[in-house]
Each structure stands twice: as C-alpha cells, then as structure tokens.
Design a protein around this motif. Sequence first.
Motif, PDB file in Angstrom:
ATOM      1  N   ASP A  67       7.225  -0.684 -12.472  1.00  0.00           N
ATOM      2  CA  ASP A  67       7.224  -1.212 -13.836  1.00  0.00           C
ATOM      3  C   ASP A  67       8.581  -0.944 -14.481  1.00  0.00           C
ATOM      4  N   LEU A  68       9.025  -1.860 -15.307  1.00  0.00           N
ATOM      5  CA  LEU A  68      10.313  -1.701 -15.974  1.00  0.00           C
ATOM      6  C   LEU A  68      10.288  -0.579 -17.010  1.00  0.00           C
ATOM      7  N   TYR A  69       9.144  -0.357 -17.637  1.00  0.00           N
ATOM      8  CA  TYR A  69       9.044   0.678 -18.662  1.00  0.00           C
ATOM      9  C   TYR A  69       7.968   1.685 -18.282  1.00  0.00           C
ATOM     10  N   LEU A  70       8.385   2.857 -17.854  1.00  0.00           N
ATOM     11  CA  LEU A  70       7.470   3.950 -17.542  1.00  0.00           C
ATOM     12  C   LEU A  70       7.520   4.949 -18.687  1.00  0.00           C
ATOM     13  N   ARG A  71       6.597   5.893 -18.704  1.00  0.00           N
ATOM     14  CA  ARG A  71       6.533   6.772 -19.873  1.00  0.00           C
ATOM     15  C   ARG A  71       7.598   7.848 -19.911  1.00  0.00           C
ATOM     16  N   ASP A  72       8.215   8.188 -18.770  1.00  0.00           N
ATOM     17  CA  ASP A  72       9.221   9.243 -18.790  1.00  0.00           C
ATOM     18  C   ASP A  72      10.649   8.722 -18.621  1.00  0.00           C
ATOM     19  N   MET A  73      10.810   7.522 -18.092  1.00  0.00           N
ATOM     20  CA  MET A  73      12.132   6.913 -17.919  1.00  0.00           C
ATOM     21  C   MET A  73      11.950   5.428 -17.642  1.00  0.00           C
TER      22      MET A  73
ATOM     23  N   ARG B 289     -10.916   2.195  -4.423  1.00  0.00           N
ATOM     24  CA  ARG B 289     -10.557   1.968  -3.035  1.00  0.00           C
ATOM     25  C   ARG B 289     -11.412   0.816  -2.494  1.00  0.00           C
ATOM     26  N   TRP B 290     -10.745  -0.198  -2.021  1.00  0.00           N
ATOM     27  CA  TRP B 290     -11.431  -1.332  -1.418  1.00  0.00           C
ATOM     28  C   TRP B 290     -11.142  -1.281   0.072  1.00  0.00           C
ATOM     29  N   SER B 291     -12.119  -1.518   0.855  1.00  0.00           N
ATOM     30  CA  SER B 291     -11.870  -1.632   2.283  1.00  0.00           C
ATOM     31  C   SER B 291     -12.667  -2.825   2.789  1.00  0.00           C
ATOM     32  N   LYS B 292     -12.158  -3.426   3.794  1.00  0.00           N
ATOM     33  CA  LYS B 292     -12.846  -4.578   4.374  1.00  0.00           C
ATOM     34  C   LYS B 292     -12.808  -4.457   5.880  1.00  0.00           C
ATOM     35  N   GLN B 293     -13.942  -4.670   6.486  1.00  0.00           N
ATOM     36  CA  GLN B 293     -14.001  -4.658   7.934  1.00  0.00           C
ATOM     37  C   GLN B 293     -13.582  -6.035   8.430  1.00  0.00           C
ATOM     38  N   HIS B 294     -13.120  -6.101   9.645  1.00  0.00           N
ATOM     39  CA  HIS B 294     -12.706  -7.364  10.275  1.00  0.00           C
ATOM     40  C   HIS B 294     -11.558  -8.024   9.501  1.00  0.00           C
ATOM     41  N   ARG B 295     -10.445  -7.332   9.389  1.00  0.00           N
ATOM     42  CA  ARG B 295      -9.286  -7.867   8.669  1.00  0.00           C
ATOM     43  C   ARG B 295      -8.457  -8.767   9.591  1.00  0.00           C
ATOM     44  N   LYS B 296      -8.960  -9.906   9.933  1.00  0.00           N
ATOM     45  CA  LYS B 296      -8.237 -10.824  10.812  1.00  0.00           C
ATOM     46  C   LYS B 296      -7.104 -11.492  10.049  1.00  0.00           C
ATOM     47  N   GLY B 297      -5.910 -11.462  10.661  1.00  0.00           N
ATOM     48  CA  GLY B 297      -4.775 -12.164  10.076  1.00  0.00           C
ATOM     49  C   GLY B 297      -4.241 -11.547   8.803  1.00  0.00           C
ATOM     50  N   ARG B 298      -4.541 -10.285   8.531  1.00  0.00           N
ATOM     51  CA  ARG B 298      -4.027  -9.647   7.317  1.00  0.00           C
ATOM     52  C   ARG B 298      -3.070  -8.527   7.675  1.00  0.00           C
ATOM     53  N   THR B 299      -2.342  -8.074   6.704  1.00  0.00           N
ATOM     54  CA  THR B 299      -1.437  -6.957   6.886  1.00  0.00           C
ATOM     55  C   THR B 299      -2.238  -5.740   7.324  1.00  0.00           C
ATOM     56  N   THR B 300      -1.666  -4.930   8.189  1.00  0.00           N
ATOM     57  CA  THR B 300      -2.378  -3.739   8.624  1.00  0.00           C
ATOM     58  C   THR B 300      -2.276  -2.660   7.557  1.00  0.00           C
ATOM     59  N   MET B 301      -3.207  -1.702   7.632  1.00  0.00           N
ATOM     60  CA  MET B 301      -3.217  -0.620   6.648  1.00  0.00           C
ATOM     61  C   MET B 301      -2.063   0.356   6.832  1.00  0.00           C
ATOM     62  N   THR B 302      -1.175   0.118   7.797  1.00  0.00           N
ATOM     63  CA  THR B 302      -0.039   1.006   7.970  1.00  0.00           C
ATOM     64  C   THR B 302       1.145   0.585   7.105  1.00  0.00           C
ATOM     65  N   THR B 303       1.047  -0.543   6.439  1.00  0.00           N
ATOM     66  CA  THR B 303       2.108  -0.977   5.536  1.00  0.00           C
ATOM     67  C   THR B 303       1.923  -0.246   4.216  1.00  0.00           C
ATOM     68  N   ARG B 304       2.879   0.626   3.891  1.00  0.00           N
ATOM     69  CA  ARG B 304       2.738   1.512   2.734  1.00  0.00           C
ATOM     70  C   ARG B 304       3.525   1.000   1.525  1.00  0.00           C
ATOM     71  N   VAL B 305       2.833   0.930   0.385  1.00  0.00           N
ATOM     72  CA  VAL B 305       3.440   0.477  -0.864  1.00  0.00           C
ATOM     73  C   VAL B 305       3.222   1.548  -1.917  1.00  0.00           C
ATOM     74  N   LEU B 306       4.278   1.862  -2.646  1.00  0.00           N
ATOM     75  CA  LEU B 306       4.189   2.776  -3.785  1.00  0.00           C
ATOM     76  C   LEU B 306       4.137   1.928  -5.048  1.00  0.00           C
ATOM     77  N   LEU B 307       3.109   2.114  -5.850  1.00  0.00           N
ATOM     78  CA  LEU B 307       2.895   1.354  -7.080  1.00  0.00           C
ATOM     79  C   LEU B 307       3.103   2.285  -8.265  1.00  0.00           C
ATOM     80  N   ALA B 308       4.036   1.945  -9.154  1.00  0.00           N
ATOM     81  CA  ALA B 308       4.320   2.782 -10.316  1.00  0.00           C
ATOM     82  C   ALA B 308       4.181   1.968 -11.595  1.00  0.00           C
ATOM     83  N   ASP B 309       3.184   2.318 -12.395  1.00  0.00           N
ATOM     84  CA  ASP B 309       2.973   1.690 -13.693  1.00  0.00           C
ATOM     85  C   ASP B 309       2.292   2.707 -14.591  1.00  0.00           C
ATOM     86  N   ASP B 310       2.644   2.721 -15.871  1.00  0.00           N
ATOM     87  CA  ASP B 310       2.072   3.719 -16.778  1.00  0.00           C
ATOM     88  C   ASP B 310       0.758   3.284 -17.404  1.00  0.00           C
ATOM     89  N   LEU B 311       0.366   2.031 -17.236  1.00  0.00           N
ATOM     90  CA  LEU B 311      -0.890   1.550 -17.817  1.00  0.00           C
ATOM     91  C   LEU B 311      -2.011   1.565 -16.781  1.00  0.00           C
TER      92      LEU B 311
END
Length: 163
Positions: A91-97, A27-49
């Motif tokens: 990811d194009l190739y996950l371990r279950d499908m 977990r990385w956090s940075k104080q004073h995030r001027k001009g960056r995306t807010t932490m309310t933008t949610r991304v789901l990351l799926a990769d088997d590696l």
Amino acid sequence: SRGSWVWRTQRNLHSGPCGTLKRTDIRWSKQHRKGRTTMTTRVLLADDLPQVRMIALKSLQDHGYQVEVVDCGKAVLDRVGRVSLDAIVLDLYLRDMTGLTVLDTITLLPPHMRPPVLMLTVESSESIADECRRRGASGYLVKPYGLRSLAQRVEAMIEASAR
C-alpha cells in the motif's frame, strides 16, 4: 471434480513490529488446484486497512499464492531480504511510513534478493504512478480493484521478473 472450499477463521492477538494488533486471518484452501499457481509462490501483502487485507488475501489465496499479511512498513522491511519472497503487494500509505519509503529501501537490495513490488493506492493520479515506477515498483493498482485484477497483476509481475 472441481474440489471443495474450506474456510477457517482464526482470531489471534499478535504482537508485531508495529505494536499489538487484533487480526483475523482468513485461510482459503482448495483441493484439486489444476492449472493454478502452486502454494510455493510466496507473496507479502502490506496494507494498514483490515478490510483491504482480507479482500486481497482472499483474492491471492484463491489463485494459489501463499500469502503473508502485515500492516506496517517496518514489518515489510523486517522480512525483505530474510524471507524468500516472489512478490510484494504494498500500500502507498501505511501507518508508520509511506510505501515509497519502503520501496526505496527494497530497491537498495541486490537484484537477486529484490522481489517485484506492486503498489496499491486510492489515488489515480498519473504522477503518483510515474513516481512509483521511477522508484522501482513493477506495477501500480488503484483501489478499489477487482479480485481477479489483483491476482492477474501479481502473476504477470512474477512472470516478468522470472525472465
């Protein structure tokens, strides 16, 4: 002041839909995030590696995204439609499908519930990229990729879907 970085590593044993896995969350956090995306933008990351997940997680969190990390297709399908997501990095190739199977299911959702999907793969074939787009992916990125390029592609994809 540019702010300071805080780096915490947490190891846990977690039982998910694809079985038990040992995961290291960075977990990385940075104080004073001027001009960056807010932490309310949610991304789901799926990769088997695990190594790819850690690099992609750092890249996305560095750009201000709130990221949930999963390692299999079933976990993606469990969250899509139930959790509010702004984007999915898949990811194009996950371990279950395959990622294409997951993508096919995501495209069945109503448009207002369907987040944009960026496909990741080691294959640089144009036919695979075309197949991903034909099935509904918003973008396609070949591994290895630069840390900035992943976050920039996700940002562009989210902005395009908001129009």
